[in-house]
Design an enzyme around this catalytic site. Structure first.
Site, PDB file in Angstrom:
ATOM      1  N   CYS A 292     -52.697   9.936 165.559  1.00  0.00           N
ATOM      2  CA  CYS A 292     -51.860  11.087 165.896  1.00  0.00           C
ATOM      3  C   CYS A 292     -52.355  12.336 165.164  1.00  0.00           C
ATOM      4  CB  CYS A 292     -50.383  10.786 165.656  1.00  0.00           C
ATOM      5  SG  CYS A 292     -49.341  11.786 166.734  1.00  0.00           S
TER       6      CYS A 292
ATOM      7  N   HIS B 280     -49.525   6.087 168.782  1.00  0.00           N
ATOM      8  CA  HIS B 280     -49.278   5.299 167.570  1.00  0.00           C
ATOM      9  C   HIS B 280     -49.431   3.807 167.864  1.00  0.00           C
ATOM     10  CE1 HIS B 280     -47.538   8.454 164.929  1.00  0.00           C
ATOM     11  NE2 HIS B 280     -47.273   9.032 166.090  1.00  0.00           N
TER      12      HIS B 280
ATOM     13  N   GLU C 110     -49.864   1.482 165.860  1.00  0.00           N
ATOM     14  CA  GLU C 110     -49.252   0.647 164.809  1.00  0.00           C
ATOM     15  C   GLU C 110     -47.863   0.146 165.205  1.00  0.00           C
ATOM     16  OE1 GLU C 110     -49.679   3.885 164.724  1.00  0.00           O
ATOM     17  OE2 GLU C 110     -48.162   4.943 163.529  1.00  0.00           O
TER      18      GLU C 110
HETATM   19  N1  GLN Z   1     -47.711  17.090 163.886  1.00  0.00           N
HETATM   20  C1  GLN Z   1     -48.471  16.602 165.017  1.00  0.00           C
HETATM   21  C2  GLN Z   1     -47.784  16.896 166.334  1.00  0.00           C
HETATM   22  O1  GLN Z   1     -46.594  17.112 166.376  1.00  0.00           O
HETATM   23  C3  GLN Z   1     -48.772  15.124 164.871  1.00  0.00           C
HETATM   24  C4  GLN Z   1     -47.551  14.252 164.883  1.00  0.00           C
HETATM   25  C5  GLN Z   1     -47.791  12.862 164.369  1.00  0.00           C
HETATM   26  O2  GLN Z   1     -48.770  12.610 163.679  1.00  0.00           O
HETATM   27  N2  GLN Z   1     -46.881  11.954 164.686  1.00  0.00           N
HETATM   28  O3  GLN Z   1     -48.413  16.902 167.353  1.00  0.00           O
END
Ligand code: GLN
Length: 534
Positions: free
Chosen positions: A383, A510, A512
């Site tokens: 992410c 994600h 995970e």
């Molecule tokens: N801050 C970033 C976004 O909002 C990544 C978010 C995250 O890593 N879950 O796109």
């Protein structure tokens, strides 16, 4: 099966005794005997969901397929049961009050005074029974957050009292407490447990089973004493001794016959002995690794391991799959600079840059991304971690000096990561991100992700506002960073790789969240494998 049974897990004496692990382990045993089981968490805080909570206070925010931002215990439920959860599996006081207040505003209560009993408790009951009546599980295990005696938990305990009255032996209460060992007197002490059960009794709830957390074996005389003082049968006093890994707990609970005691008390047949073959093979590999490697996790909440719970667990699953013990080095991104990066990351066989929000610690993460790219170290960006790899590549390879995400710098001349169209104009923070499961098409069969998934389309969970700005895609691809996974509906870039490196993968989603003991996530498995080979 006839009618759904409801098991409640409450906690006493102190928090952090592991109600989630106990609930998961019992549910695992019941599932392994052939019952359909789900677990639900009731959280006493007033936030509508944990999405707006700082991970320092409550650990990681877990995300379900249907896009609910939930307590991290739901991650344990999925990892143990291998069955997805949903919004219905996590309810907070904030959510309960929100729906009661909405009904009041609509006039649903026809002028009645709206009160904790019966309106709030009825709403809690509805949320508990929903999983049994609508989703038709044989057994619903409901974990009540907090500790008995907290003001905030009272409406939940009151609801349990009412349900026990209503449902008879179709409802069962397991109370988890602590039996501390006093080194000075060399004794295990049961008094905190007695007091805790008293607090439950004051609220009108008699526990059916007591599970006692302990560092040392509890002998029969101590168990007898607890049974006598707390009005429970002797075989319903169960010890939960400290173990090296949470994944041992189902076996420990089986040794203590917790599953059979619970089934007997609820009038259910025992069915088959629990089928735990694959589970125990996983444990065997975990305990007898052939390799050991150290992997680095660069993030900004590293002081609290729970902040990255699902990543830590996914690495354990992937480690076992590779017969490898994965040691995790947590590195605070704020402590990393261009000068010390090689020292900080020395000896690591693979590096993950963690998800996150806001600009704190960003420069250290960018230094990390440069270091792994230049030194060809297996890299997994998750992410924000993927976004960082993109920013670093833009700055140092494409010479876009102030390239950035508009989350960190709105005025950047190269917004290589930018706000998604549908996010523009949203000012509320709770539940407003791109959340939940989305498809991802794998467009390159030579990519590492294709080799890992062996599929051309997968579904993964998201939680973010920003995305790769595909205005720049051609330039990136020309310079060697490729988009290898795309959202088939919107064409958003979901995965990037640098094919000239050994294993350099950044994912906007994600992975995970969906790694479980019996189905370790293919990308974590491939990342650990690449790191072993490094
Ligand atoms: N801050 C970033 C976004 O909002 C990544 C978010 C995250 O890593 N879950 O796109």
């Amino acid at each position: 099966m006839s009618e759904t049974r409801y098991i409640f897990v409450t906690g006493g004496v102190t928090s952090s005794l592991g109600k989630g692990i106990l609930a998961s382990s019992l549910a695992k045993l019941l599932q392994a005997r052939g019952y359909s089981v789900t677990i639900q968490k009731l959280d006493p805080y007033i936030n509508v969901d944990p999405g707006t909570l700082n991970p320092y206070e409550h650990g990681e925010c877990y995300v379900t397929n249907d896009g609910a931002e939930t307590d991290l215990d739901l991650g344990h439920y999925e990892r143990f049961l291998n069955v997805p959860t949903s919004q219905a599996n996590n309810v907070t006081t904030g959510r309960i009050y929100q729906s009661v207040i909405n009904k009041e505003r609509r006039g649903d209560y026809l002028g009645k005074t709206v009160q904790i009993i019966p309106h709030i408790t009825d709403e809690i009951k509805r949320k508990i029974k929903f999983l049994g009546t609508k989703q038709k599980y044989d057994i619903v295990v409901t974990e009540i957050g907090g500790t008995v005696g907290d003001i905030e938990s009272l409406p939940y305990i009151e609801t349990v009292r009412q349900l026990k009255w209503e449902l008879g032996n179709r409802a069962l209460v397991i109370h988890l407490t602590l039996v501390p060992y006093l080194a000075a007197s060399g004794e295990l002490k049961t008094k905190p447990t007695q007091h805790s059960v008293k607090a439950l009794l004051e609220a009108g709830v008699q526990p059916d089973v007591l599970v006692l957390r302990t560092e040392r074996d509890l002998d029969i005389s101590l168990r007898r004493k607890v049974a006598l003082f707390c009005n429970v049968e002797l075989d319903a006093v169960v010890q939960s001794i400290d173990v090296k890994t949470i994944y041992e707990v189902p076996n420990k609970m089986k040794e203590e016959k917790l599953d059979t005691t619970v089934l007997r008390k609820m009038g259910l047949p025992l069915k088959d002995e629990p089928e735990l073959k694959a589970w125990n093979e996983f444990l065997d590999r975990l305990k007898n690794p052939k390799w050991e490697i150290e992997i680095g996790l660069v993030g900004k909440y590293v002081e609290l391991a729970d902040s990255y719970k699902s990543i830590c667990e996914a690495l354990i699953h992937a480690g076992s799959e590779n017969c490898c013990r994965v040691k995790l080095r947590m590195i605070h991104s704020e402590s990393i600079t261009a000068e010390n990066v090689d020292k900080k990351l020395e000896g690591l066989k693979g590096i993950i840059i963690a998800p996150g929000f806001g600009h704190r610690g960003i420069e250290g993460k960018i230094e990390t991304a440069r270091y792994v790219r230049e030194n060809n170290i297996p890299f997994f960006g998750i992410c924000l971690g993927m976004q960082i790899a993109v920013i670093e590549f833009a700055r140092n390879v494409l010479h876009m000096a102030d390239a950035d995400s508009t989350e960190m710098n709105e005025k950047t001349s190269f917004p290589v990561i930018d706000l998604m169209e549908e996010q523009k104009g949203i000012t509320e923070k709770g539940g407003t991100m791109r959340l939940g499961s989305y498809k991802c098409k794998i467009i390159d069969k030579k990519s590492n992700i294709y080799k890992a998934y062996e599929k051309t389309e997968v579904k993964e969970r998201h939680r973010h506002r920003y995305e790769f700005n595909d205005q720049y895609l051609a330039e990136f691809e020309e310079a060697g960073m490729k988009a290898v996974g795309l959202n088939p509906d919107t064409n958003l870039v979901e995965v990037i790789e640098i094919p000239s490196l050994k294993w350099f993968v950044g994912v906007q989603f994600h992975p995970e969240y969906s790694s479980t003991v019996l189905t370790p996530h293919p990308l974590f498995v491939a990342f650990v494998k690449a790191s072993i080979g490094a």
